[in-house]
Design a protein around this motif. Structure first.
Motif, PDB file in Angstrom:
ATOM      1  N   GLU A 151     -41.325  76.398 -38.005  1.00  0.00           N
ATOM      2  CA  GLU A 151     -42.306  76.573 -36.918  1.00  0.00           C
ATOM      3  C   GLU A 151     -41.897  77.641 -35.909  1.00  0.00           C
ATOM      4  N   SER A 152     -40.609  77.905 -35.787  1.00  0.00           N
ATOM      5  CA  SER A 152     -40.164  78.878 -34.779  1.00  0.00           C
ATOM      6  C   SER A 152     -38.809  79.434 -35.195  1.00  0.00           C
ATOM      7  N   SER A 153     -38.436  80.543 -34.581  1.00  0.00           N
ATOM      8  CA  SER A 153     -37.120  81.128 -34.855  1.00  0.00           C
ATOM      9  C   SER A 153     -36.016  80.128 -34.531  1.00  0.00           C
ATOM     10  N   PHE A 162     -45.003  77.104 -28.164  1.00  0.00           N
ATOM     11  CA  PHE A 162     -43.823  76.263 -28.404  1.00  0.00           C
ATOM     12  C   PHE A 162     -42.596  76.836 -27.708  1.00  0.00           C
ATOM     13  N   GLU A 194     -49.256  87.774 -35.603  1.00  0.00           N
ATOM     14  CA  GLU A 194     -50.632  88.126 -35.952  1.00  0.00           C
ATOM     15  C   GLU A 194     -51.629  87.607 -34.919  1.00  0.00           C
ATOM     16  N   GLY A 254     -41.571  87.880 -31.306  1.00  0.00           N
ATOM     17  CA  GLY A 254     -41.058  87.880 -32.675  1.00  0.00           C
ATOM     18  C   GLY A 254     -41.596  86.729 -33.496  1.00  0.00           C
ATOM     19  N   SER A 255     -42.485  85.934 -32.905  1.00  0.00           N
ATOM     20  CA  SER A 255     -43.082  84.809 -33.615  1.00  0.00           C
ATOM     21  C   SER A 255     -44.607  84.890 -33.514  1.00  0.00           C
ATOM     22  N   ARG A 256     -45.295  84.349 -34.504  1.00  0.00           N
ATOM     23  CA  ARG A 256     -46.756  84.281 -34.529  1.00  0.00           C
ATOM     24  C   ARG A 256     -47.389  85.644 -34.175  1.00  0.00           C
ATOM     25  N   SER A 312     -46.860  82.448 -41.353  1.00  0.00           N
ATOM     26  CA  SER A 312     -45.782  81.767 -40.641  1.00  0.00           C
ATOM     27  C   SER A 312     -45.839  82.079 -39.163  1.00  0.00           C
ATOM     28  N   ASP A 313     -45.324  81.150 -38.376  1.00  0.00           N
ATOM     29  CA  ASP A 313     -45.205  81.371 -36.938  1.00  0.00           C
ATOM     30  C   ASP A 313     -43.976  82.186 -36.610  1.00  0.00           C
ATOM     31  N   CYS A 314     -43.167  82.437 -37.616  1.00  0.00           N
ATOM     32  CA  CYS A 314     -41.840  82.952 -37.321  1.00  0.00           C
ATOM     33  C   CYS A 314     -41.465  84.075 -38.259  1.00  0.00           C
ATOM     34  N   GLY A 315     -40.773  85.062 -37.752  1.00  0.00           N
ATOM     35  CA  GLY A 315     -40.394  86.231 -38.530  1.00  0.00           C
ATOM     36  C   GLY A 315     -39.223  86.021 -39.475  1.00  0.00           C
ATOM     37  N   LEU A 316     -38.543  84.892 -39.368  1.00  0.00           N
ATOM     38  CA  LEU A 316     -37.395  84.623 -40.221  1.00  0.00           C
ATOM     39  C   LEU A 316     -37.666  83.395 -41.099  1.00  0.00           C
ATOM     40  N   GLY A 376     -33.087  87.987 -33.901  1.00  0.00           N
ATOM     41  CA  GLY A 376     -34.170  87.306 -34.601  1.00  0.00           C
ATOM     42  C   GLY A 376     -35.399  88.137 -34.868  1.00  0.00           C
ATOM     43  N   ARG A 377     -35.452  89.354 -34.376  1.00  0.00           N
ATOM     44  CA  ARG A 377     -36.683  90.133 -34.513  1.00  0.00           C
ATOM     45  C   ARG A 377     -36.821  90.742 -35.914  1.00  0.00           C
ATOM     46  N   ASP A 408     -40.025  80.019 -27.126  1.00  0.00           N
ATOM     47  CA  ASP A 408     -40.777  81.283 -27.139  1.00  0.00           C
ATOM     48  C   ASP A 408     -41.832  81.361 -26.039  1.00  0.00           C
TER      49      ASP A 408
END
Lengths: 383, 76
Positions: free
Chosen positions: B9-11, A240, A233, A229-231, B39-43, A34-35, A243
């Motif tokens: 919202e998330s992966s 959540f 920035e 890998g999320s949020r 976005s909160d998510c890279g995908l 997922g990265r 993660d």
């Protein structure tokens, strides 16, 4: 003959499917799940997602985003205790608990944050439910018990304990390190709020993978912060699930092996494998009962229990017996305190401990007969 | 080519969308979230704007409790 009877520590061998799945990952698509967004990364992420789904299904948890991966049960227990408990909280545990439960809680107690009550257990290793009911206080936040005892082989009545906790409006954490994958677990039906599992025992996966499953809207603060890998920035760690409790690249190799292990369990039927292992356990116990100088501990053979046999031989130190079995017969067992001094005090084997035969779904009746003959020979030689 | 970009919202939610859309035989790609969208998510998930099944997609996502935002983007 080589006989591996240390399955309650780490199960061995693993199904060929587990080896094939891990080999396929490492050979064909081992990217960070997922990265990166490329095809290997997405494929790995799909596998991790599917594993969360299959775990949620296995334990009847309501939501797969609250299946949190950790290194093992100990790591998951630390996540739960340290992320959940606050100053002034009271926690109830049993006197059969493993050090993985006892030590993080003792650490919090030593820091002056929490207080702990220990519920007594019978010499067979069964929890005293009446005493549990009397242990609740106004500040009780959590009851944490094992499901199956790694020392006595008992299974606690988690549904009954879950109901008691629900009536008292207290969270119930179950340490299923020994039972997950061996016997069915239903988080929603049994009122289990938090379930901790490890992959390398009855779930037939590799070492280094375990986790925490959360039933419902329970806030656990993370004690580890970092990349998800999320949020990306944002300077602050996401809030959540999953993660928020998983920082850093997760153990894809372990997760994929664990998934293959669970699929093996589901394909062959958990109940079928359980019955097979319990038949071997009962056969073993019944044979041992006929041997003079053998001392058996823990759960009665015919109860709903774990497939392990805890025993000693009169006048032989447990560690010596384990060494003789290994050195002279290629029989591998685990002697000592099994990281559970409380449990050994309860069953009366502290401080020398006992010898534990942990039976797995790949053990055979021939191996049990071989072990029985080895024990008879050892006893004869020591007369 | 014009695409609709679905952001979650998330992966974990993207992967759930990936699963339910696949089950419903929708044609889509999982892509790294384009930099211009917050976005909160890279995908993210992209679907051709001209795709006749686009209308079905929102219904499938909503039915599975997946919150999302949709953006337009031209990609070569």
């Amino acid at each position: 003959m080589i006989a591996y009877f240390d399955n309650s520590t780490t199960s061995f061998p693993k199904p060929q499917e587990v080896i094939t799945a891990i080999s396929d990952l490492l050979t064909n698509y081992n990217a960070s799940p997922g990265r990166s967004g490329h095809q290997f990364s997405v494929r790995a992420a799909r596998e991790v997602f599917d594993t969360r789904e299959i775990i949620a299904q296995l334990f009847n948890a309501p939501s797969s985003d609250k299946v949190i991966f950790a290194a093992n049960a100990t790591h998951a227990l630390n996540l739960a205790f340290k992320g959940l408990l606050k100053k002034g909280d009271h926690v109830i545990i049993s006197k059969m608990e493993h050090n993985s439960v006892l030590r993080p809680l003792r650490h919090l107690e030593e820091q002056g944050l929490i207080e702990i009550s220990l519920v007594n257990c019978s010499v067979e290793g069964q929890i005293n439910i009446d005493e549990l009911k009397k242990s609740f206080k106004p500040n009780t936040k959590l009851v944490a018990t094992l499901h199956g005892s790694n020392v006595a082989g008992t299974l606690f009545p988690v549904k009954e304990i879950g109901e008691i906790c629900k009536r008292n409006n207290v969270l119930y954490l179950v340490d299923a390190a020994q039972s997950a994958g061996f016997t069915p677990i239903d988080m929603q039906n049994d009122n289990i709020d938090l379930l901790v599992f490890t992959g390398h025992k009855k779930m037939l996966g590799p070492t280094g993978i375990g986790g925490l499953v959360i039933n419902g809207d329970i806030k656990i603060n993370t004690t580890i912060h970092g990349g998800t890998g999320s949020r990306s920035e944002n300077d602050l760690h996401p809030d959540f699930y999953p993660d928020c409790l998983e920082a850093g690249t997760i153990n894809t190799t372990g997760i994929i092996g664990l998934k293959a292990g669970i699929e093996y369990l589901l394909k062959n039927g958990i109940e079928n494998l359980k019955e097979y292992q319990l038949n071997l356990t009962r056969f073993f116990i019944n044979q041992l009962k006929g041997i003079e100088d053998v001392i058996l501990y823990g759960a009665v053979a015919n109860t709903d229990r774990l497939p392990l046999v805890t025993m000693n031989i009169k006048n032989i130190v447990p560690s010596d017996l384990a060494f003789l079995l290994d050195h002279d017969y290629n029989i591998m067992v685990r002697a000592g305190l099994h990281c559970s001094p409380l449990a050994h005090k309860t069953i009366g084997t502290f401080p020398q401990g006992a010898v534990r035969f942990g039976i797995g779904c790949f053990n055979t009746e021939e191996e049990i007969k071989y072990a029985i003959n080895a024990l008879k020979e050892i006893i004869f030689k020591h007369k | 080519m014009f695409y609709k970009i679905f952001i979650f919202e998330s992966s974990h939610k993207v992967l759930k969308a990936d699963k339910v859309l696949t089950e419903n035989k929708i044609k889509f790609d999982v892509i790294p979230t384009p930099k211009e969208f917050s976005s909160d998510c890279g995908l993210s998930i992209r679907i051709k704007e001209s795709d006749a099944e686009l209308l079905k997609v929102e219904a499938i996502l909503e039915k599975n409790d997946l919150n999302f935002k949709v953006h337009n983007k031209e990609m070569k």
